[in-house]
Design a protein around this motif. Sequence first.
Motif, PDB file in Angstrom:
ATOM      1  N   ASN A  65       0.831  -1.209   0.000  1.00 19.29           N
ATOM      2  CA  ASN A  65       0.000   0.000   0.000  1.00 19.29           C
ATOM      3  C   ASN A  65       0.863   1.256   0.000  1.00 19.29           C
ATOM      4  OD1 ASN A  65      -2.578   1.620   0.655  1.00 19.29           O
ATOM      5  ND2 ASN A  65      -1.280   2.047   2.417  1.00 19.29           N
ATOM      6  N   ASP A  66       1.920   1.254   0.830  1.00 22.86           N
ATOM      7  CA  ASP A  66       2.820   2.412   0.876  1.00 22.86           C
ATOM      8  C   ASP A  66       3.525   2.614  -0.462  1.00 22.86           C
ATOM      9  OD1 ASP A  66       2.126   2.788   3.513  1.00 22.86           O
ATOM     10  OD2 ASP A  66       3.845   1.679   4.300  1.00 22.86           O
ATOM     11  N   LYS A  69       1.073   4.120  -3.102  1.00 25.25           N
ATOM     12  CA  LYS A  69       0.839   5.561  -2.923  1.00 25.25           C
ATOM     13  C   LYS A  69       2.019   6.360  -3.460  1.00 25.25           C
ATOM     14  CE  LYS A  69      -2.257   5.184   1.074  1.00 25.25           C
ATOM     15  NZ  LYS A  69      -2.430   5.432   2.528  1.00 25.25           N
ATOM     16  N   SER A  73       1.862   8.984  -6.770  1.00 17.89           N
ATOM     17  CA  SER A  73       2.362  10.354  -6.656  1.00 17.89           C
ATOM     18  C   SER A  73       3.469  10.616  -7.663  1.00 17.89           C
ATOM     19  CB  SER A  73       2.880  10.613  -5.232  1.00 17.89           C
ATOM     20  OG  SER A  73       1.848  10.482  -4.283  1.00 17.89           O
ATOM     21  N   THR A 180      -5.048   7.262 -11.151  1.00 15.42           N
ATOM     22  CA  THR A 180      -4.812   7.858  -9.835  1.00 15.42           C
ATOM     23  C   THR A 180      -6.003   8.615  -9.286  1.00 15.42           C
ATOM     24  OG1 THR A 180      -3.857   9.813 -10.920  1.00 15.42           O
ATOM     25  CG2 THR A 180      -2.339   8.053 -10.286  1.00 15.42           C
ATOM     26  N   HIS A 191      -6.390   3.493  -7.890  1.00 12.19           N
ATOM     27  CA  HIS A 191      -6.225   4.237  -6.641  1.00 12.19           C
ATOM     28  C   HIS A 191      -7.443   4.060  -5.742  1.00 12.19           C
ATOM     29  CE1 HIS A 191      -4.520   8.151  -4.685  1.00 12.19           C
ATOM     30  NE2 HIS A 191      -4.598   7.143  -3.837  1.00 12.19           N
ATOM     31  N   MET A 195      -7.435   2.369  -1.874  1.00 13.94           N
ATOM     32  CA  MET A 195      -7.987   2.984  -0.670  1.00 13.94           C
ATOM     33  C   MET A 195      -8.978   2.045   0.022  1.00 13.94           C
ATOM     34  SD  MET A 195      -8.474   6.929  -1.913  1.00 13.94           S
ATOM     35  CE  MET A 195      -9.167   7.413  -0.345  1.00 13.94           C
TER      36      MET A 195
END
Length: 669
Positions: A65-66, A69, A73, A180, A191, A195
């Motif tokens: 998950n990290d 993200k 970005s 995204t 994305h 979440m």
Amino acid sequence: MVSAAPRAMRRPAYVVSGALLWLIWRLCVGCNELRLPPVKQQILAAIGEAELLPAAGLNAALAANDRLKYAFSLLQLAAEHAEHPGRQAATLKAERVACGLDAPELDAAIAGARMMGGDCQVPEVAAILARIKADLRTMAAPLLSAGKPSGLAERLDALLAGIPSAQDGLIQPATIAAMTEVGRAHADTPHQLVMEMHKRLNAMQAALAEESLDGASIYGLDEADRPLVMAFMAGLHRTAALKFDHPGLATTATRIGDRLVIQNDIGTTDAHVLVIHVTGLAVSVTYTDVHAERLAFFQQLLIPRGLVWGEGRSANLASGSAFTLATGTVTAADAAACCAQLDFIGSRLVFLIDWNRARKALRSFLRGPDRLALLTWAAANDVGHRGFLELGGAQVVNRAIEATAGSAMRFGDRLCDVLGDAESIAFLQDALRTASEGLRAGQSPALLRDRIRVALAAHFSNEQRQLMRLAGDHAGLILELASLVRDGVQDQDHAGKRARRAGRFEHDADLLVIEVREAVHRRPEHHVFRLVLEAADDAADALEDAAFLLDLDRLEGKPLDTLRALVRLLVQGAQDWIKALGHASQIGHAASAGETDDFLAALDRVATAEHAADEAQRALAASAMKEARDFRQLHLFTAIGDRLEVAADALKRASLILRDHVLLEVIGG
């Protein structure tokens, strides 16, 4: 209280067998690559720790998950920079490091993004998209295994199919936006799925963990297990700060049958897992690593605590990556000793994080064995290497070299080839300690880099002081030889013993000359010390010859008094040569008048002794011609006088070389 284990239970809790390796191979090659479980889960399954798989899967999913993200970005900022190239570009390096992604090439992706017609060219975009697909699968794996939510597999497949491969390095900005975006009505995006899965994973993790014990997620422990887990975590926390912001060291503990099982993921990538079994007082450590050298390093860390390691075995994961597995065992004397073992094991794990990266960073400065010795020292002294890497690693040292070494280092030189092995190790120990302690104390990185630069400058100047010390040691041997000849002229007994001592002194003087030559080979700008010692060594050779000649026959008559006067001049000249070198070592660019005057006065006395020795040698020759009882005595008197005069000349020549160096290079440089 932990009770002593029966004899049968003291055997290693896990033994690597041929059947297990066959199982590992079948597991790895039999996996469907598109559904490949995360590496750590493969490892846990391979070593038979199925009970730890749920926790490992959750940890892997949350780490994915990290990374997702970060990747989203990265693509968003790359597209923005491509459309507005005049703006300053970010790197997201801190975010990449924080999520445990060892891919420094991605730091240039944003700045390198360009518009190519309607497409966006992003460096490494194909690799970025491949990582996104893999991390989406990793994140979904625990949810799919649990069967919730319904339809997740189909939804995941649809979204994965919509992510392009971008093998040509091009991607449309609209595609990045579609991947995204979140919250758009009647639209599903990767994305958005991330979440939603993150929320469900957090709920699963909360449901799975019964509680946290000093930071370890624990499941189904007995009361007697708790002090053991607490001991392990105490050691882990004692050194965990040395990893700084690097992720890792997540710990899980559970009871499986008659044994406590503690698992630590160490880092967040690769086949890097530690599993500890505690059965009664028997402790078994199973460790897997893709780097055989790091495994050997870890084994060395634990050997002093009595762990006996079995033979390591190798296998391959489904991805083709090789890993090595080894098991070490020890039986504690009592419960307190068992806790102490677990405490120590926990305290060593931080030194495995980024170990291979640190070893590579030291490649330009130390030889292979010395790199390992330095990293071992850093672990043994709870300094670690992560602070050094956090501060900049090799770049910090290279900048310090550029600022301080000048012409001392040429392209391709290693620090150890210029400073020497011992000095280089000492400097890098200082550098690692400065970085680690300074960063933990919150000191400015700029300040710490300056301190490392100053320390390196001190080590470079240390070599000049070391060469001056060697010159002083050599001068001390010249004085010993001169004193030996003086004593021989005064008392001509013990002839053979005196000649042997003179030979040893002269041999030691030669060794010092060789050491200086080797140092000057590394640092050619210090060539003056080679010239000084080679000139002074002529004095040592001549005095050793004089001692040899003195032992050939017993000298008598009036010429003996003149010879004694000549020898006294040599002893005085050797003493003043030692004083000159001592004063020279204290002189710098800001030399005081007193220091310089003492140096020059000592040199002047050496020159005066040489002039007086010339006159004494001629007086000895005249006296021997007139007073010697036979030709044999005449030859010895004149030969010894000649050797002493050569010694005096050599000291004067060495003193003049040193004088020019100090006045022109040290004071006037």
